[in-house]
Scaffold this motif. Sequence first.
Motif, PDB file in Angstrom:
ATOM      1  N   ALA A 117       0.838  -1.202   0.000  1.00  0.00           N
ATOM      2  CA  ALA A 117       0.000   0.000   0.000  1.00  0.00           C
ATOM      3  C   ALA A 117       0.871   1.250   0.000  1.00  0.00           C
ATOM      4  CB  ALA A 117      -0.924  -0.004   1.214  1.00  0.00           C
ATOM      5  N   LEU A 118       1.959   1.204   0.756  1.00  0.00           N
ATOM      6  CA  LEU A 118       2.880   2.334   0.825  1.00  0.00           C
ATOM      7  C   LEU A 118       3.608   2.505  -0.506  1.00  0.00           C
ATOM      8  CD1 LEU A 118       3.537   4.248   3.182  1.00  0.00           C
ATOM      9  CD2 LEU A 118       5.525   2.823   3.684  1.00  0.00           C
ATOM     10  N   GLY A 119       4.102   1.390  -1.043  1.00  0.00           N
ATOM     11  CA  GLY A 119       4.806   1.448  -2.316  1.00  0.00           C
ATOM     12  C   GLY A 119       3.898   1.824  -3.463  1.00  0.00           C
ATOM     13  N   GLY A 120       2.620   1.408  -3.378  1.00  0.00           N
ATOM     14  CA  GLY A 120       1.676   1.693  -4.442  1.00  0.00           C
ATOM     15  C   GLY A 120       1.418   3.168  -4.657  1.00  0.00           C
ATOM     16  N   LEU A 121       1.737   3.988  -3.662  1.00  0.00           N
ATOM     17  CA  LEU A 121       1.571   5.431  -3.797  1.00  0.00           C
ATOM     18  C   LEU A 121       2.635   6.033  -4.706  1.00  0.00           C
ATOM     19  CD1 LEU A 121       0.950   6.316  -0.052  1.00  0.00           C
ATOM     20  CD2 LEU A 121      -0.750   6.275  -1.876  1.00  0.00           C
TER      21      LEU A 121
ATOM     22  N   LEU B  49      10.343  -1.670  10.558  1.00  0.00           N
ATOM     23  CA  LEU B  49      11.460  -0.727  10.577  1.00  0.00           C
ATOM     24  C   LEU B  49      11.490   0.112   9.304  1.00  0.00           C
ATOM     25  CD1 LEU B  49      13.996   0.202  12.145  1.00  0.00           C
ATOM     26  CD2 LEU B  49      15.294  -1.446  10.786  1.00  0.00           C
ATOM     27  N   TYR B  50      11.130  -0.487   8.181  1.00  0.00           N
ATOM     28  CA  TYR B  50      11.120   0.242   6.910  1.00  0.00           C
ATOM     29  C   TYR B  50      10.133   1.412   6.965  1.00  0.00           C
ATOM     30  CZ  TYR B  50      10.676   1.000   1.838  1.00  0.00           C
ATOM     31  OH  TYR B  50      10.661   1.549   0.578  1.00  0.00           O
ATOM     32  N   SER B  51       8.935   1.178   7.494  1.00  0.00           N
ATOM     33  CA  SER B  51       7.963   2.262   7.640  1.00  0.00           C
ATOM     34  C   SER B  51       8.481   3.327   8.604  1.00  0.00           C
ATOM     35  CB  SER B  51       6.624   1.715   8.144  1.00  0.00           C
ATOM     36  OG  SER B  51       6.011   0.923   7.159  1.00  0.00           O
ATOM     37  N   ALA B  52       9.155   2.892   9.665  1.00  0.00           N
ATOM     38  CA  ALA B  52       9.712   3.839  10.635  1.00  0.00           C
ATOM     39  C   ALA B  52      10.750   4.751   9.978  1.00  0.00           C
ATOM     40  CB  ALA B  52      10.329   3.083  11.801  1.00  0.00           C
ATOM     41  N   SER B  53      11.484   4.226   9.002  1.00  0.00           N
ATOM     42  CA  SER B  53      12.513   5.040   8.351  1.00  0.00           C
ATOM     43  C   SER B  53      11.898   6.200   7.569  1.00  0.00           C
ATOM     44  CB  SER B  53      13.377   4.168   7.432  1.00  0.00           C
ATOM     45  OG  SER B  53      12.667   3.774   6.268  1.00  0.00           O
TER      46      SER B  53
ATOM     47  N   GLY C 195      -4.564  -0.734   3.702  1.00  0.00           N
ATOM     48  CA  GLY C 195      -3.503   0.257   3.822  1.00  0.00           C
ATOM     49  C   GLY C 195      -3.752   1.461   2.934  1.00  0.00           C
ATOM     50  N   ALA C 196      -4.163   1.208   1.693  1.00  0.00           N
ATOM     51  CA  ALA C 196      -4.462   2.321   0.781  1.00  0.00           C
ATOM     52  C   ALA C 196      -5.647   3.134   1.274  1.00  0.00           C
ATOM     53  CB  ALA C 196      -4.734   1.775  -0.616  1.00  0.00           C
ATOM     54  N   LEU C 197      -6.621   2.460   1.883  1.00  0.00           N
ATOM     55  CA  LEU C 197      -7.787   3.160   2.426  1.00  0.00           C
ATOM     56  C   LEU C 197      -7.370   4.068   3.591  1.00  0.00           C
ATOM     57  CD1 LEU C 197     -10.842   3.402   2.071  1.00  0.00           C
ATOM     58  CD2 LEU C 197     -11.118   1.534   3.712  1.00  0.00           C
TER      59      LEU C 197
ATOM     60  N   TYR D  26       2.291   6.817   8.648  1.00  0.00           N
ATOM     61  CA  TYR D  26       3.461   5.974   8.887  1.00  0.00           C
ATOM     62  C   TYR D  26       3.390   5.291  10.251  1.00  0.00           C
ATOM     63  CZ  TYR D  26       5.779   8.012   4.783  1.00  0.00           C
ATOM     64  OH  TYR D  26       6.113   8.388   3.510  1.00  0.00           O
ATOM     65  N   ALA D  27       2.920   6.007  11.279  1.00  0.00           N
ATOM     66  CA  ALA D  27       2.830   5.438  12.627  1.00  0.00           C
ATOM     67  C   ALA D  27       1.868   4.250  12.649  1.00  0.00           C
ATOM     68  CB  ALA D  27       2.386   6.504  13.621  1.00  0.00           C
ATOM     69  N   ALA D  28       0.734   4.396  11.967  1.00  0.00           N
ATOM     70  CA  ALA D  28      -0.240   3.296  11.904  1.00  0.00           C
ATOM     71  C   ALA D  28       0.373   2.073  11.236  1.00  0.00           C
ATOM     72  CB  ALA D  28      -1.486   3.750  11.147  1.00  0.00           C
ATOM     73  N   PHE D  29       1.147   2.277  10.177  1.00  0.00           N
ATOM     74  CA  PHE D  29       1.772   1.163   9.473  1.00  0.00           C
ATOM     75  C   PHE D  29       2.819   0.475  10.351  1.00  0.00           C
ATOM     76  CE2 PHE D  29       0.948   1.677   4.687  1.00  0.00           C
ATOM     77  CZ  PHE D  29      -0.338   2.138   4.919  1.00  0.00           C
ATOM     78  N   ILE D  30       3.584   1.259  11.112  1.00  0.00           N
ATOM     79  CA  ILE D  30       4.613   0.689  11.992  1.00  0.00           C
ATOM     80  C   ILE D  30       3.986  -0.277  12.998  1.00  0.00           C
ATOM     81  CG2 ILE D  30       6.262   1.225  13.832  1.00  0.00           C
ATOM     82  CD1 ILE D  30       6.722   3.935  12.346  1.00  0.00           C
ATOM     83  N   VAL D  31       2.902   0.148  13.636  1.00  0.00           N
ATOM     84  CA  VAL D  31       2.249  -0.665  14.660  1.00  0.00           C
ATOM     85  C   VAL D  31       1.652  -1.931  14.050  1.00  0.00           C
ATOM     86  CG1 VAL D  31       0.350  -0.744  16.317  1.00  0.00           C
ATOM     87  CG2 VAL D  31       1.788   1.295  16.172  1.00  0.00           C
TER      88      VAL D  31
END
Length: 510
Positions: free
Chosen positions: A74-78, A129-133, A195-197, A216-221
Amino acid sequence: MSDQESNAVRAGTGSSEIEDHPYTQGVTIPRPAGWMYRGFRFPGTKNEIWYASPKAQLLMVSFVCFLCPGLYNALGGLGGGGQLNVHVQANASTATYAVFAFVGFFSGSFANKLGIKITLSIGGFGYSLYSASFLSYNHNKNEGFVVFAGALLGFCAGLLWTAQGAIMMAYPLEKSKGRYISSFWVIFNLGGVIGALIVLVQNLNNNTGTVTDGTYAAFIVLMAIGAVLALFLVNADSVIREDGSKVIVMKEPTWRSEFIGLWECIRLSPWVVLLFPMFFASNIFYTYQQNGVNAAHFNLRARSLNSLLYWLAQILGALVYGTALDFSKLRRSVRAKGALISLFILTFAIWGGGYAFEKNQPPREVTLKKEYEQFKIDFTDPGYIGPAFLYIFYGFYDACWQTTLYWLMGALSNSGRKTANMAGFYKGIQSAGAAIFWALDGKGVSYRVLYGVTFGICAVSILIAAPVIWLHIKDTTDLEEDLKFSDETIENVAAPGLLDEKRAAIETGV
């Protein structure tokens, strides 16, 4: 097999020679006592499910992938990992897939040695960790940390996807592999959808071009929860299929025997190299689609909606191909040929439509300018519908490709060890392709060149793989084929007649 030996195999006790024999794990046994084998039925269903069954374990693995690589997608799709500057994400992705390419060749050995749940859990950690970066990058612009997190993700993803691939290809019965693959792909891609939603809702009125800290915080958790969930799986040697058979795995493998297994997979099945171009092509289209189409020509909220539609289309593609690949009224060899032919036709239909879009777009240098952001397509614009449908079909195509490849590998073997090695080759070569294409993107290669090379490799790779599908996909997998690369083990066990008796039992239906 004597009664005493049979009882030893069923109970898991008795003669150590029988108990430790690597092929006893394919023997049909009654379901043992214990909480993980206690069956239950969902309301309105007829079939039982138990914790250590392929269905339950695949469901858990699907949710691990839902929370980790699903949200990563979802993150990469952006495009650009949700950043306005796509250069940072392109370099991180290059690091991810370069490491993944190396680790992928040996990750099947790690999976067999460490066990499924440990392998998956280590894999899940890297996504968080990737999302945290990226959250860090929002504040300090530390590109080095993002690239490091990308490299670590490559190691972790290599472990996660190989363990997942071994489960998906080895756990189900032959007649159910297509449905298992499509079910996984549906749940996994729901991660991309949800994730996209999340991104769409949180950034609906965001005009900066970069997603918010809260996203990003939501994705990390959520990704961290996925890594923990993997620890609740059982290892392959505890799984019992619906027909009472156990998964064929090697008991207590040594590092030496597992690394040799990679070589044996090639030495005894050299034709598998003809699948390597399809392996290589299976992730290269993300570079052009995500950065060359979505990030380059759509604003943030349109990108978010496109990503949502893309992963929904993946679910549809997995359902269509998964169902078709298990269509019992056609022989498996016929289904395999039909899948490859239809994939070839889809390649020209969808990527041909992609050229109609690409030829009218401004060059890369223009799309990267900050001033161009105001000219990017919004989902309220009259010209949005056509490009949006193209992006939907790109998502559909991806799921068809991946589902077909997993099914083909599953059709070539039922051995947990062999499929883990094959999945390792698949993810390694796949990642090498992705690393090369993300590196090209990072170097500023034009989007039109990326489009043309991606289209060409996909089309040619299908033709190269055709002989494998025509000559080596049979209507059922031969047990001899699954076990021949470990024949030397048979000579060193105390019960050399066990394999012959097992084959006889299978042939007579006992």
